[in-house]
Design a protein around this motif. Structure first.
Motif, PDB file in Angstrom:
ATOM      1  N   VAL A  48      20.909   0.265 -25.620  1.00  0.00           N
ATOM      2  CA  VAL A  48      19.692  -0.681 -25.363  1.00  0.00           C
ATOM      3  C   VAL A  48      18.460  -0.008 -25.648  1.00  0.00           C
ATOM      4  CG1 VAL A  48      19.550  -0.308 -22.848  1.00  0.00           C
ATOM      5  CG2 VAL A  48      18.709  -2.430 -23.871  1.00  0.00           C
ATOM      6  N   ARG A  49      17.531  -0.759 -26.252  1.00  0.00           N
ATOM      7  CA  ARG A  49      16.324  -0.047 -26.601  1.00  0.00           C
ATOM      8  C   ARG A  49      15.173  -1.092 -25.729  1.00  0.00           C
ATOM      9  NH1 ARG A  49      14.324  -0.470 -32.182  1.00  0.00           N
ATOM     10  NH2 ARG A  49      13.416  -2.247 -31.458  1.00  0.00           N
ATOM     11  N   VAL A  50      14.499  -0.860 -24.755  1.00  0.00           N
ATOM     12  CA  VAL A  50      13.370  -1.638 -24.237  1.00  0.00           C
ATOM     13  C   VAL A  50      12.107  -1.083 -24.797  1.00  0.00           C
ATOM     14  CG1 VAL A  50      12.531  -2.343 -21.978  1.00  0.00           C
ATOM     15  CG2 VAL A  50      14.937  -1.887 -22.120  1.00  0.00           C
ATOM     16  N   ARG A  51      11.313  -2.317 -24.989  1.00  0.00           N
ATOM     17  CA  ARG A  51       9.956  -2.107 -25.277  1.00  0.00           C
ATOM     18  C   ARG A  51       9.061  -3.083 -24.369  1.00  0.00           C
ATOM     19  NH1 ARG A  51       9.595  -2.374 -32.071  1.00  0.00           N
ATOM     20  NH2 ARG A  51      10.332  -0.195 -32.377  1.00  0.00           N
ATOM     21  N   ILE A  52       7.990  -2.198 -24.033  1.00  0.00           N
ATOM     22  CA  ILE A  52       6.943  -2.888 -22.855  1.00  0.00           C
ATOM     23  C   ILE A  52       5.546  -2.850 -23.642  1.00  0.00           C
ATOM     24  CG2 ILE A  52       6.343  -2.750 -20.716  1.00  0.00           C
ATOM     25  CD1 ILE A  52       8.755  -1.028 -20.199  1.00  0.00           C
ATOM     26  N   ALA A  61       2.919  -7.283 -19.507  1.00  0.00           N
ATOM     27  CA  ALA A  61       2.296  -8.504 -20.310  1.00  0.00           C
ATOM     28  C   ALA A  61       3.401  -9.010 -21.236  1.00  0.00           C
ATOM     29  CB  ALA A  61       1.083  -8.049 -21.141  1.00  0.00           C
ATOM     30  N   ASN A  62       4.309  -8.114 -21.661  1.00  0.00           N
ATOM     31  CA  ASN A  62       5.407  -8.616 -22.888  1.00  0.00           C
ATOM     32  C   ASN A  62       6.360  -7.492 -22.471  1.00  0.00           C
ATOM     33  OD1 ASN A  62       6.495 -10.344 -24.515  1.00  0.00           O
ATOM     34  ND2 ASN A  62       5.252 -10.328 -26.119  1.00  0.00           N
ATOM     35  N   ILE A  63       7.528  -8.047 -22.904  1.00  0.00           N
ATOM     36  CA  ILE A  63       8.802  -7.174 -22.670  1.00  0.00           C
ATOM     37  C   ILE A  63       9.908  -7.708 -23.708  1.00  0.00           C
ATOM     38  CG2 ILE A  63       9.997  -8.489 -20.654  1.00  0.00           C
ATOM     39  CD1 ILE A  63      10.283  -4.933 -19.771  1.00  0.00           C
ATOM     40  N   VAL A  77      20.487  -7.193 -18.287  1.00  0.00           N
ATOM     41  CA  VAL A  77      19.215  -6.778 -18.920  1.00  0.00           C
ATOM     42  C   VAL A  77      18.196  -7.926 -19.156  1.00  0.00           C
ATOM     43  CG1 VAL A  77      18.108  -6.040 -20.872  1.00  0.00           C
ATOM     44  CG2 VAL A  77      20.137  -4.738 -20.374  1.00  0.00           C
ATOM     45  N   SER A  78      19.006  -9.156 -19.390  1.00  0.00           N
ATOM     46  CA  SER A  78      18.424 -10.239 -19.486  1.00  0.00           C
ATOM     47  C   SER A  78      17.465 -10.744 -18.175  1.00  0.00           C
ATOM     48  CB  SER A  78      19.046 -11.578 -20.061  1.00  0.00           C
ATOM     49  OG  SER A  78      19.710 -11.496 -21.312  1.00  0.00           O
ATOM     50  N   LEU A  79      18.310 -10.675 -16.990  1.00  0.00           N
ATOM     51  CA  LEU A  79      17.977 -11.090 -15.964  1.00  0.00           C
ATOM     52  C   LEU A  79      16.610  -9.929 -15.387  1.00  0.00           C
ATOM     53  CD1 LEU A  79      20.941 -12.185 -14.142  1.00  0.00           C
ATOM     54  CD2 LEU A  79      19.135 -13.889 -14.897  1.00  0.00           C
ATOM     55  N   ASP A  83      12.861 -10.836 -14.681  1.00  0.00           N
ATOM     56  CA  ASP A  83      12.295 -10.405 -13.224  1.00  0.00           C
ATOM     57  C   ASP A  83      10.998  -9.593 -13.604  1.00  0.00           C
ATOM     58  OD1 ASP A  83      13.157 -10.335 -10.271  1.00  0.00           O
ATOM     59  OD2 ASP A  83      12.258  -8.669 -10.762  1.00  0.00           O
ATOM     60  N   VAL A  84      11.028  -8.775 -14.329  1.00  0.00           N
ATOM     61  CA  VAL A  84       9.807  -7.691 -14.323  1.00  0.00           C
ATOM     62  C   VAL A  84       8.692  -8.338 -15.038  1.00  0.00           C
ATOM     63  CG1 VAL A  84      11.183  -5.851 -14.020  1.00  0.00           C
ATOM     64  CG2 VAL A  84      10.758  -6.489 -16.308  1.00  0.00           C
ATOM     65  N   LEU A  85       8.834  -9.234 -16.040  1.00  0.00           N
ATOM     66  CA  LEU A  85       7.766  -9.891 -16.653  1.00  0.00           C
ATOM     67  C   LEU A  85       6.534 -10.301 -15.792  1.00  0.00           C
ATOM     68  CD1 LEU A  85       6.918 -10.524 -19.620  1.00  0.00           C
ATOM     69  CD2 LEU A  85       7.891 -12.683 -19.186  1.00  0.00           C
ATOM     70  N   LYS A  86       5.372  -9.862 -16.146  1.00  0.00           N
ATOM     71  CA  LYS A  86       4.223 -10.427 -15.152  1.00  0.00           C
ATOM     72  C   LYS A  86       3.984  -9.513 -14.243  1.00  0.00           C
ATOM     73  CE  LYS A  86       3.653 -13.387 -18.458  1.00  0.00           C
ATOM     74  NZ  LYS A  86       2.852 -13.128 -19.560  1.00  0.00           N
ATOM     75  N   LYS A  87       4.889  -8.509 -13.680  1.00  0.00           N
ATOM     76  CA  LYS A  87       4.988  -7.779 -12.626  1.00  0.00           C
ATOM     77  C   LYS A  87       3.958  -6.453 -12.803  1.00  0.00           C
ATOM     78  CE  LYS A  87       8.234  -9.550  -9.712  1.00  0.00           C
ATOM     79  NZ  LYS A  87       9.939  -9.371  -9.351  1.00  0.00           N
ATOM     80  N   ASN A  88       3.685  -5.848 -11.781  1.00  0.00           N
ATOM     81  CA  ASN A  88       2.949  -4.608 -11.969  1.00  0.00           C
ATOM     82  C   ASN A  88       3.823  -3.563 -12.130  1.00  0.00           C
ATOM     83  OD1 ASN A  88       1.335  -2.115 -10.749  1.00  0.00           O
ATOM     84  ND2 ASN A  88      -0.076  -3.506 -11.629  1.00  0.00           N
TER      85      ASN A  88
END
Lengths: 133, 240
Positions: A48-52, A61-63, A77-79, A83-88
């Motif tokens: 998996v490759r995650v970009r933030i 702001a976006n993921i 990964v989807s969930l 969940d983390v979107l918009k969080k600090n």
């Protein structure tokens, strides 16, 4: 795939996993991003490759993610990303296996723990490697 | 221009004209009730508004929020914000209530939902309506009692949140408790941005959901319109 799941798992959660496998959330190529990190489960070949992308206050702001994943990994990964979107970032860096089970709303058997955690590993490594906190 | 306008509507079923020049305007924030004897065309009106292919609109127009929907299919009409609660909802084996509602909601929204968040919000609605949560795992309407089928329609209404709800005899065959549950759901749905067209035979539901207007339908036309007092008059004297 099902025989690997927790035997107590509700029928509905099987439906959720299948649904998220067919239609994953946030599986997209993020062109405008601040950090990225890959993670892999070498024994099964999942990667998996995650970009933030952050805003100025350190909120996500976006993921988005890309990768070859099994159904459980894909759902997890989807969930997680949803969940983390918009969080600090300060909140997200405290996430652990317990939190991941909570997000997934079910535990998985030992042999599938790696599937559950692959996304979280990539996310936490991205924060750590980039020394964001 | 937030309203549903029916202008000089004519509807053919088979070779018989059932709706014969019907005019009605429903603004958001309003509750309209249509009453009328059997065979007066109430259900035909409901089905024609929702775009049922069996009901042929031969003249007139259906305009929703300024957009002409006449002759469009049910999917497009639903996307424009119109909802029909069927008098006899079909049974669909193998499709869970949860899956059906999520798929419908995603199709209307044009985006995928987080299935777990969706499920949790569905459970919340069911708790509020005092419906057993195991309901969400059952197959759509399969083996449902009359009351459960209507409960299902109400859950759909509250989940899909249309602008205009056409409720075709949602109160028929319900016991007192089920009727209260249905009324609670409809009252929750009612607001300044939504409108209800309630088709009914009985004044008893209109005591729980107060209509702004009551219309009497006969032979495919609205023959009389008034306030809630009209429903009381019908209850006392019939349609004669």
């Amino acid at each position: 795939m099902f025989e690997c799941l927790n035997v107590y798992m509700d029928e509905l959660y099987k439906e959720f996993i299948l649904e998220l496998n067919r239609n994953p959330l946030h599986k997209k190529e993020l062109v405008d991003f601040d950090i990225e990190k890959k993670a892999a489960n070498k024994s099964c070949g999942d990667d998996v490759r995650v970009r933030i992308k952050f805003d100025t206050k350190g909120n996500i702001a976006n993921i988005g993610y890309q990768g070859q994943l099994c159904a459980i990994s894909q759902a997890a990964v989807s969930l997680l990303l949803d969940d983390v979107l918009k969080k600090n970032i300060s909140e997200v860096c405290a996430y652990d296996e317990k939190k991941m089970i909570e997000i997934f709303t079910a535990d998985v058997i030992y042999t599938r723990k790696k599937c559950l955690l692959i996304g979280l590993n990539a996310l936490l490594a991205a924060i750590r490697v980039n020394k964001l906190l | 221009m937030n309203n549903l306008e029916i202008k000089n509507l004519h509807v053919l079923v088979g070779d018989k004209e059932i709706i014969r020049g019907l005019d009605l305007t429903i603004k958001t924030g309003e509750v309209h009730a249509i009453m009328g004897p059997n065979g007066s065309g109430k259900s035909t009106l409901a089905n024609a508004l929702a775009g049922h292919p069996k009901y042929e609109i031969t003249a007139g127009k259906i305009i929703v929020d300024g957009k002409n929907l006449t002759g469009l299919g049910p999917d497009k009409i639903a996307r424009a914000g119109v909802f029909l609660s069927m008098q006899h909802p079909p049974e669909i084996d193998g499709v869970t209530v949860n899956n059906f509602l999520r798929t419908a909601s995603e199709t209307l929204a044009g985006e995928k939902h987080n299935p777990i968040k969706f499920y949790n919000s569905l459970l919340k609605k069911m708790v509020e309506l005092k419906i057993d949560k195991n309901f969400s795992k059952r197959y759509l309407n399969v083996g449902f009692s009359g009351g459960e089928k209507k409960a299902m329609e109400i859950i759909q209404l509250l989940t899909l949140r249309p602008s205009y709800a056409i409720l075709d005899e949602i109160d028929s065959g319900l016991d007192v408790d089920a009727l209260k549950m249905v009324a609670r759901g409809i009252n929750r749905f009612c607001g300044p941005k939504t409108a209800v067209l309630l088709i009914t035979h009985y004044n008893r539901i209109l005591k729980l959901i107060r209509p702004d207007y009551v219309h009497i339908m006969k032979a495919g036309q609205i023959v009389k319109s008034g306030g809630p007092e009209l429903a009381i008059e019908v209850e006392k004297r019939g349609y004669k």
